[in-house]
Design a protein around this motif. Structure first.
Motif, short mmCIF file in Angstrom:
data_model
loop_
_atom_site.label_atom_id
_atom_site.label_comp_id
_atom_site.label_asym_id
_atom_site.label_seq_id
_atom_site.Cartn_x
_atom_site.Cartn_y
_atom_site.Cartn_z
N LYS A 1 35.19 3.74 -1.19
CA LYS A 1 36.51 4.33 -1.39
C LYS A 1 37.51 3.71 -0.42
O LYS A 1 37.11 3.20 0.63
CB LYS A 1 36.46 5.85 -1.20
N PRO A 2 38.81 3.76 -0.75
CA PRO A 2 39.81 3.17 0.15
C PRO A 2 39.72 3.74 1.57
O PRO A 2 39.77 4.96 1.76
CB PRO A 2 41.14 3.53 -0.53
N LEU A 3 39.60 2.85 2.54
CA LEU A 3 39.42 3.30 3.92
C LEU A 3 40.68 3.92 4.48
O LEU A 3 40.61 4.92 5.22
CB LEU A 3 38.98 2.12 4.78
N ASP A 4 41.85 3.38 4.11
CA ASP A 4 43.09 3.92 4.66
C ASP A 4 43.30 5.37 4.25
O ASP A 4 43.74 6.20 5.04
CB ASP A 4 44.29 3.06 4.27
N GLY B 1 45.96 -3.59 19.31
CA GLY B 1 47.04 -3.88 18.38
C GLY B 1 47.35 -2.68 17.50
O GLY B 1 47.19 -1.53 17.91
N GLY B 2 47.78 -2.95 16.28
CA GLY B 2 48.12 -1.87 15.37
C GLY B 2 48.80 -2.41 14.13
O GLY B 2 48.82 -3.62 13.86
N GLY B 3 49.36 -1.48 13.36
CA GLY B 3 50.04 -1.87 12.14
C GLY B 3 50.68 -0.68 11.47
O GLY B 3 50.47 0.48 11.88
N ALA B 4 51.46 -0.96 10.43
CA ALA B 4 52.11 0.10 9.67
C ALA B 4 51.07 0.90 8.91
O ALA B 4 50.16 0.34 8.28
CB ALA B 4 53.13 -0.50 8.70
N PHE B 5 51.21 2.23 8.97
CA PHE B 5 50.19 3.09 8.38
C PHE B 5 50.81 4.44 8.03
O PHE B 5 51.37 5.12 8.89
CB PHE B 5 49.05 3.30 9.38
N ALA B 6 50.72 4.81 6.75
CA ALA B 6 51.14 6.14 6.29
C ALA B 6 52.55 6.49 6.78
O ALA B 6 52.75 7.52 7.44
CB ALA B 6 50.14 7.20 6.75
N ASN B 7 53.51 5.67 6.48
CA ASN B 7 54.90 5.91 6.86
C ASN B 7 55.12 5.95 8.37
O ASN B 7 56.05 6.59 8.86
CB ASN B 7 55.43 7.21 6.24
N GLY B 8 54.23 5.31 9.09
CA GLY B 8 54.35 5.28 10.54
C GLY B 8 53.55 4.12 11.10
O GLY B 8 53.51 3.03 10.52
N THR B 9 52.90 4.36 12.23
CA THR B 9 52.13 3.33 12.92
C THR B 9 50.74 3.87 13.24
O THR B 9 50.56 5.06 13.48
CB THR B 9 52.83 2.92 14.24
N LEU B 10 49.76 2.97 13.25
CA LEU B 10 48.42 3.31 13.70
C LEU B 10 48.05 2.33 14.81
O LEU B 10 48.01 1.11 14.59
CB LEU B 10 47.41 3.21 12.56
N HIS B 11 47.84 2.85 16.02
CA HIS B 11 47.38 2.01 17.13
C HIS B 11 45.87 1.80 17.01
O HIS B 11 45.14 2.72 16.62
CB HIS B 11 47.68 2.68 18.47
N ILE C 1 37.38 -3.75 7.76
CA ILE C 1 37.99 -2.47 8.15
C ILE C 1 39.49 -2.63 8.29
O ILE C 1 40.27 -1.81 7.77
CB ILE C 1 37.36 -1.97 9.47
N LEU C 2 39.92 -3.67 8.97
CA LEU C 2 41.36 -3.88 9.17
C LEU C 2 42.07 -4.16 7.85
O LEU C 2 43.20 -3.69 7.63
CB LEU C 2 41.59 -5.02 10.15
N ALA C 3 41.43 -4.90 6.96
CA ALA C 3 42.03 -5.17 5.66
C ALA C 3 42.17 -3.88 4.86
O ALA C 3 43.16 -3.68 4.14
CB ALA C 3 41.18 -6.18 4.89
N GLY C 4 41.19 -2.98 4.99
CA GLY C 4 41.26 -1.70 4.28
C GLY C 4 42.30 -0.76 4.86
O GLY C 4 42.90 0.03 4.14
N LEU C 5 42.52 -0.85 6.17
CA LEU C 5 43.50 0.02 6.82
C LEU C 5 44.93 -0.48 6.64
O LEU C 5 45.86 0.33 6.52
CB LEU C 5 43.19 0.12 8.32
N PHE C 6 45.09 -1.80 6.66
CA PHE C 6 46.43 -2.38 6.65
C PHE C 6 46.57 -3.41 5.53
O PHE C 6 46.55 -4.63 5.79
CB PHE C 6 46.72 -3.05 8.00
N PRO C 7 46.71 -2.97 4.30
CA PRO C 7 46.81 -3.92 3.18
C PRO C 7 48.00 -4.87 3.31
O PRO C 7 47.97 -5.99 2.78
CB PRO C 7 46.98 -3.00 1.96
N GLN C 8 49.04 -4.44 4.04
CA GLN C 8 50.24 -5.26 4.19
C GLN C 8 50.22 -6.13 5.44
O GLN C 8 51.21 -6.78 5.76
CB GLN C 8 51.49 -4.36 4.20
N GLY C 9 49.10 -6.12 6.16
CA GLY C 9 49.01 -6.93 7.37
C GLY C 9 49.09 -6.09 8.63
O GLY C 9 49.45 -4.91 8.59
N HIS C 10 48.74 -6.68 9.76
CA HIS C 10 48.67 -5.96 11.03
C HIS C 10 48.85 -6.93 12.19
O HIS C 10 48.91 -8.15 12.00
CB HIS C 10 47.33 -5.24 11.15
N SER C 11 48.90 -6.38 13.38
CA SER C 11 49.03 -7.19 14.60
C SER C 11 47.82 -7.01 15.51
O SER C 11 47.93 -7.15 16.74
CB SER C 11 50.31 -6.81 15.36
N VAL C 12 46.69 -6.67 14.94
CA VAL C 12 45.47 -6.45 15.73
C VAL C 12 44.87 -7.79 16.13
O VAL C 12 44.73 -8.70 15.30
CB VAL C 12 44.44 -5.62 14.93
#
Length: 238
Positions: A192-195, A26-36, A6-17
């Motif tokens: 399908k892509p989860l993000d 944690g969270g990560g960069a998501f859709a030009n912003g952040t996802l907690h 799930i985390l790999a699908g949400l944050f292809p560029q990496g995350h801090s979860v």
């Protein structure tokens, strides 16, 4: 899907979860912003300590003021059934977590639940059901109360409850019944892509709670919407 997938699908560029003692933060960069991200993994029971850790993470996100969405990922047992947790006020701590999520949503942080494993009882209510919209992945197995527990509370035979559950989704466990009652808004497609699917849910969020409408339309809670509307109308006349 596993949490790692799930985390790999949400944050292809990496995350801090991080996951510690079954608690996800944690969270990560998501859709030009952040996802907690907060949640429970590994079929972990949610006790006093865990509820307070997750509540703190939610309130920290609110204090940050970024109004970024909060995704609550859920694969939990029920609430932790221990004497210590009960004596320390587990019910109040679970309620605190649910209220923190409601506060976040009303403060501009869209809250989305994602159940991908098991969850039940107070842990399910304080996490997944406390979000504005709840999505599920195939294979998820939520329940407000399992049927053996319902049998103990109601004093009805288990086989009778199992038969009733076939036509009464409102108390029956399982993803199909939760969809029918409107508790689960949508089942996602793991192929399908989860993000993109989560991003679409956030983009199309509507104000308010429409679970009663969904339950009426899907036939799982045919009278709840009418009853709540009547109560609101009566209260307005008082």
């Amino acid at each position: 899907m596993t949490l790692a997938e799930i985390l790999a699908g949400l944050f292809p560029q990496g995350h801090s979860v991080t996951v510690r003692d079954g608690l996800v933060t944690g969270g990560g960069a998501f859709a030009n912003g952040t996802l907690h991200i907060i949640g429970v993994d590994g079929d972990t029971p949610l006790g006093v300590d865990g509820a307070l850790v997750l509540s703190r993470a939610v309130l920290d996100a609110v204090r940050a003021g970024d109004r970024a969405p909060i995704l609550v990922v859920v694969d939990s047992d029920s609430q932790r059934m221990s004497r210590r947790d009960e004596l320390l006020g587990l019910n109040e701590c679970l309620a605190h977590l649910a209220k923190a999520l409601l506060l976040a949503d009303r403060s501009g942080h869209p809250t989305i639940g994602l159940i991908y494993g098991h969850s039940a009882a107070g842990a399910f209510i304080a996490t997944a059901l406390a979000t504005r919209i709840l999505a599920a992945l195939p294979g998820a197995n939520p329940s407000v109360m399992d049927l053996p527990s319902v049998a103990k509370v109601t004093k009805l035979p288990l086989d009778k409850l199992q038969e009733m559950a076939k036509s009464t989704p409102v108390f029956a466990p399982g993803i199909d019944n939760m969809v029918a009652t409107g508790a689960v808004h949508v089942v996602l497609d793991p192929t399908k892509p989860l993000d993109g699917q989560i991003r679409d849910l956030i983009t199309n969020l509507q104000p308010g709670d429409d679970r009663d409408r969904l339950g009426e339309e899907r036939g799982g809670r045919p009278v709840a919407r009418g009853i709540s509307a009547a109560v609101i109308a009566q209260a307005g006349r008082g």
